[in-house]
Scaffold this motif. Sequence first.
Motif, mmCIF file in Angstrom:
data_model
loop_
_atom_site.group_PDB
_atom_site.id
_atom_site.type_symbol
_atom_site.label_atom_id
_atom_site.label_comp_id
_atom_site.label_asym_id
_atom_site.label_seq_id
_atom_site.Cartn_x
_atom_site.Cartn_y
_atom_site.Cartn_z
ATOM 1 N N GLY A 84 21.045 71.494 48.124
ATOM 2 C CA GLY A 84 19.853 70.662 48.189
ATOM 3 C C GLY A 84 19.974 69.324 47.501
ATOM 4 O O GLY A 84 19.021 68.549 47.488
ATOM 5 N N TRP A 85 21.152 69.008 46.940
ATOM 6 C CA TRP A 85 21.378 67.734 46.258
ATOM 7 C C TRP A 85 22.237 66.816 47.128
ATOM 8 O O TRP A 85 23.061 67.283 47.903
ATOM 9 C CB TRP A 85 22.106 67.956 44.940
ATOM 10 C CG TRP A 85 21.275 68.578 43.859
ATOM 11 C CD1 TRP A 85 21.076 69.911 43.649
ATOM 12 C CD2 TRP A 85 20.554 67.898 42.833
ATOM 13 N NE1 TRP A 85 20.269 70.105 42.558
ATOM 14 C CE2 TRP A 85 19.929 68.881 42.038
ATOM 15 C CE3 TRP A 85 20.367 66.549 42.507
ATOM 16 C CZ2 TRP A 85 19.140 68.557 40.939
ATOM 17 C CZ3 TRP A 85 19.585 66.239 41.417
ATOM 18 C CH2 TRP A 85 18.980 67.227 40.642
ATOM 19 N N LEU A 86 22.063 65.511 46.943
ATOM 20 C CA LEU A 86 22.929 64.505 47.547
ATOM 21 C C LEU A 86 23.473 63.602 46.450
ATOM 22 O O LEU A 86 22.783 63.329 45.456
ATOM 23 C CB LEU A 86 22.167 63.658 48.573
ATOM 24 C CG LEU A 86 21.723 64.355 49.861
ATOM 25 C CD1 LEU A 86 20.883 63.401 50.689
ATOM 26 C CD2 LEU A 86 22.921 64.841 50.653
ATOM 27 N N VAL A 87 24.707 63.123 46.643
ATOM 28 C CA VAL A 87 25.343 62.218 45.692
ATOM 29 C C VAL A 87 25.641 60.904 46.398
ATOM 30 O O VAL A 87 26.135 60.895 47.537
ATOM 31 C CB VAL A 87 26.651 62.821 45.132
ATOM 32 C CG1 VAL A 87 27.280 61.876 44.104
ATOM 33 C CG2 VAL A 87 26.383 64.179 44.503
ATOM 34 N N ASP A 88 25.364 59.809 45.731
ATOM 35 C CA ASP A 88 25.699 58.498 46.276
ATOM 36 C C ASP A 88 27.212 58.414 46.495
ATOM 37 O O ASP A 88 27.995 58.773 45.608
ATOM 38 C CB ASP A 88 25.251 57.414 45.292
ATOM 39 C CG ASP A 88 25.678 56.033 45.727
ATOM 40 O OD1 ASP A 88 25.295 55.621 46.832
ATOM 41 O OD2 ASP A 88 26.417 55.381 44.971
ATOM 42 N N PRO A 89 27.665 57.982 47.679
ATOM 43 C CA PRO A 89 29.114 57.952 47.946
ATOM 44 C C PRO A 89 29.917 57.163 46.916
ATOM 45 O O PRO A 89 31.000 57.594 46.501
ATOM 46 C CB PRO A 89 29.196 57.320 49.340
ATOM 47 C CG PRO A 89 27.890 57.658 49.983
ATOM 48 C CD PRO A 89 26.874 57.608 48.872
ATOM 49 N N ALA A 90 29.397 55.999 46.511
ATOM 50 C CA ALA A 90 30.134 55.211 45.513
ATOM 51 C C ALA A 90 30.198 55.953 44.182
ATOM 52 O O ALA A 90 31.235 55.947 43.499
ATOM 53 C CB ALA A 90 29.474 53.845 45.330
ATOM 54 N N VAL A 121 10.718 58.727 51.351
ATOM 55 C CA VAL A 121 11.820 58.520 52.302
ATOM 56 C C VAL A 121 11.525 59.310 53.572
ATOM 57 O O VAL A 121 11.079 60.459 53.513
ATOM 58 C CB VAL A 121 13.154 58.981 51.684
ATOM 59 C CG1 VAL A 121 14.268 58.980 52.724
ATOM 60 C CG2 VAL A 121 13.522 58.095 50.500
ATOM 61 N N THR A 122 11.775 58.715 54.735
ATOM 62 C CA THR A 122 11.537 59.420 55.995
ATOM 63 C C THR A 122 12.655 60.421 56.258
ATOM 64 O O THR A 122 13.788 60.257 55.791
ATOM 65 C CB THR A 122 11.455 58.441 57.173
ATOM 66 O OG1 THR A 122 12.738 57.821 57.357
ATOM 67 C CG2 THR A 122 10.400 57.370 56.927
ATOM 68 N N ALA A 123 12.330 61.447 57.033
ATOM 69 C CA ALA A 123 13.330 62.471 57.357
ATOM 70 C C ALA A 123 14.495 61.866 58.127
ATOM 71 O O ALA A 123 15.661 62.227 57.908
ATOM 72 C CB ALA A 123 12.676 63.600 58.151
ATOM 73 N N ALA A 124 14.211 60.935 59.044
ATOM 74 C CA ALA A 124 15.282 60.315 59.830
ATOM 75 C C ALA A 124 16.220 59.515 58.938
ATOM 76 O O ALA A 124 17.447 59.578 59.081
ATOM 77 C CB ALA A 124 14.686 59.415 60.913
ATOM 78 N N ASP A 125 15.663 58.744 58.015
ATOM 79 C CA ASP A 125 16.487 57.953 57.096
ATOM 80 C C ASP A 125 17.320 58.880 56.214
ATOM 81 O O ASP A 125 18.501 58.623 55.965
ATOM 82 C CB ASP A 125 15.577 57.070 56.241
ATOM 83 C CG ASP A 125 16.352 56.248 55.227
ATOM 84 O OD1 ASP A 125 17.491 55.860 55.528
ATOM 85 O OD2 ASP A 125 15.814 56.007 54.131
ATOM 86 N N LEU A 126 16.716 59.966 55.753
ATOM 87 C CA LEU A 126 17.445 60.905 54.895
ATOM 88 C C LEU A 126 18.600 61.544 55.646
ATOM 89 O O LEU A 126 19.709 61.682 55.111
ATOM 90 C CB LEU A 126 16.493 61.977 54.378
ATOM 91 C CG LEU A 126 17.085 62.998 53.414
ATOM 92 C CD1 LEU A 126 17.654 62.318 52.182
ATOM 93 C CD2 LEU A 126 16.048 64.028 53.016
ATOM 94 N N ASP A 127 18.378 61.940 56.907
ATOM 95 C CA ASP A 127 19.447 62.557 57.690
ATOM 96 C C ASP A 127 20.606 61.584 57.900
ATOM 97 O O ASP A 127 21.779 61.970 57.831
ATOM 98 C CB ASP A 127 18.908 63.029 59.037
ATOM 99 C CG ASP A 127 18.005 64.243 58.909
ATOM 100 O OD1 ASP A 127 18.054 64.907 57.864
ATOM 101 O OD2 ASP A 127 17.240 64.517 59.851
ATOM 102 N N THR A 128 20.290 60.327 58.161
ATOM 103 C CA THR A 128 21.333 59.321 58.350
ATOM 104 C C THR A 128 22.171 59.155 57.089
ATOM 105 O O THR A 128 23.403 59.108 57.129
ATOM 106 C CB THR A 128 20.712 57.970 58.738
ATOM 107 O OG1 THR A 128 20.004 58.118 59.979
ATOM 108 C CG2 THR A 128 21.784 56.903 58.908
ATOM 109 N N ALA A 170 22.471 61.365 54.656
ATOM 110 C CA ALA A 170 23.149 62.620 54.320
ATOM 111 C C ALA A 170 24.471 62.774 55.056
ATOM 112 O O ALA A 170 25.370 63.475 54.575
ATOM 113 C CB ALA A 170 22.233 63.803 54.622
ATOM 114 N N HIS A 171 24.632 62.124 56.215
ATOM 115 C CA HIS A 171 25.905 62.192 56.945
ATOM 116 C C HIS A 171 27.034 61.509 56.172
ATOM 117 O O HIS A 171 28.207 61.845 56.348
ATOM 118 C CB HIS A 171 25.769 61.557 58.324
ATOM 119 C CG HIS A 171 24.999 62.386 59.304
ATOM 120 N ND1 HIS A 171 25.272 63.710 59.541
ATOM 121 C CD2 HIS A 171 23.940 62.081 60.105
ATOM 122 C CE1 HIS A 171 24.434 64.191 60.443
ATOM 123 N NE2 HIS A 171 23.611 63.226 60.793
#
Length: 610
Positions: A409-415, A392-399, A401-402
């Motif tokens: 350091g973890w992310l959760v799928d909004p749904a 995954v690209t850093a730009a895609d990840l930042d988008t 993550a918003h």
Amino acid sequence: MVATAGHVDHGKSTLVRALTGMEPDRWAEERRRGMTIDLGFAWTELPSGATVAFVDVPGHERFVTTMLAGVGPVPAVLLVVAADEGWMPQSAEHVDALCALGVRDGLLVITRSDLMEPELARDEALEHLAGTPLAGLRTVCVSAATGAGMDELRRALDDLVSALPAPDVAADVRLWVDRAFTIRGAGTVVTGTLGAGRIRVGDELELATADGVRSVGVRALQSLGAAVPETRGVSRVAVNLRGLPREAVTRGDALLTPGAWLATDLLDVRLHEVRAAGSTGAGELPEELSLHIGAAAVTARVRPLGPDTVRLRLRHPLPLRIGDRAVLRDPGRRLVTAGVTVLDVRPPPLRRRGAAARRAGELATMTGVASAAAELGRRGFARRAELLAMGVTAADLDTTAHRAPGAAGWLVDPARATEIAATLVAAVTDHDNADPLDPGLPTEAARRAAGLPEPRLVEAVLRHAAQAGPDPGLALRDGRVVRSAARSLPAPVRAAMDALRTDLERSPFAAPEAGRLTELGLGPRQLASLVRAGELIRLADGVVLLPGADSRAVEVLAGLGPEFTLSAARQALGTSRRVAVPLLEHLAGTGRAVRTPEGGHRLARAQDDA
């Protein structure tokens, strides 16, 4: 960088020698037999001033593994066919491998044109290339012996090199090792084709081998025979590694940016059929094949999933990413079976009945392009660093993550976060119904109930759910996930709290005596439940006030001057010593008051001003 592939005899190597003035066949045995056995390297300056380097790969069918090690990291090909021999069986396998790897750019060179008219070999080669990604290659007919066509070939190479896409110099390094040797006084040197990124002298890298990963330092660099302070993709590079014994590295190992790659021995891939494989589908593949990527060749066990998707179990891990192109080859039949695109480097286990069929349906929707949103949607949650390592690209990840809740350091799928919030509501409700005087779940218990990998994600999920709606009516308070007071307290306790609130609103610092608490039915457990629910603050055993009473006390005490006694505080607050003592201790514990050397008290703000 350009790979030269083609015939077994000297036509290919002679062409490279004529172009560069360098000998690509490094071994005496190669020159004696007129056959390229190992990888050869040469380079030259083109009319434009650009430099092009060549990896000369073997043409004989016995050395296809070596050939694949040479062409794996290279973006373009010089496909060589001799005019006096025409298309050969190994030429077809070379083309199958190149197409499987996704090579689309190159030149078709008809050599030895002085021995026979080249048009027949040219037309035959173009006919074989028809229907492949290499169809319509620009063709140049040459004779290394007479020099005919060599100037045209140099101009064609100039055009080819200038049209290749610019590599990403900021990319993570993955240098597949194709040679390793020792230089006296310098130590171990490895060579390879750097496809992207940059390496500097002094860099610390990771060396990924079949036995694991170890840290290595870059002592020195060479590119095209000259020492350089750094090298960028695409380029041939020799790396002198500090403190690495020669026997610790071999062809197929990889130098990597530290912490940026996932080593995996289990992956799901999509097949790309090639002409050598005919119409063979995933279900007809042999159970064991060889996977070739970069300079690596690893035995892989094949488990068909869908019509064009399979799961591969590798003999040892490789540093791979979503979107990588590789070749599956049957070494027994000496046949390039298929090309593959990596779809998943962290696939889920397939343990339950029907799991393989469900996975095949999921793989059918994957594009082979890493997407943060798509990976989170499939996995539910993931580490940011692991998503980057998947490709995954850093730009895609930042988008992404918003929009996605995250913590530690973890992310959760909004749904998935919305589903988890509903699970937490049910878990807290069940717990409160079972034990209404001990409302709420400790954060760790809530994490387990929700199936989250990190306790700090609980708060992130609740905050996201409250913002996205509907509000689940949960909050994190004092290390517990609790419902709002109106929902979490039993009816008798709520009624007692209403009466106590009336008392304290009338006399905010007159904490109820034990008799009044008993009259209201508020024992230690009931008081503890009210404190946990945020309805009361506890100063000492049996001494409770309404939330905010401590801040209100500071306002009252500020009118007593810079220093005051316990007695003065008690009188100003209209309360007893039983309450005033723990209240002043509470203010001191929260940094709002201090004891003076004379035994009095001073508000912290007054002390600071003094």
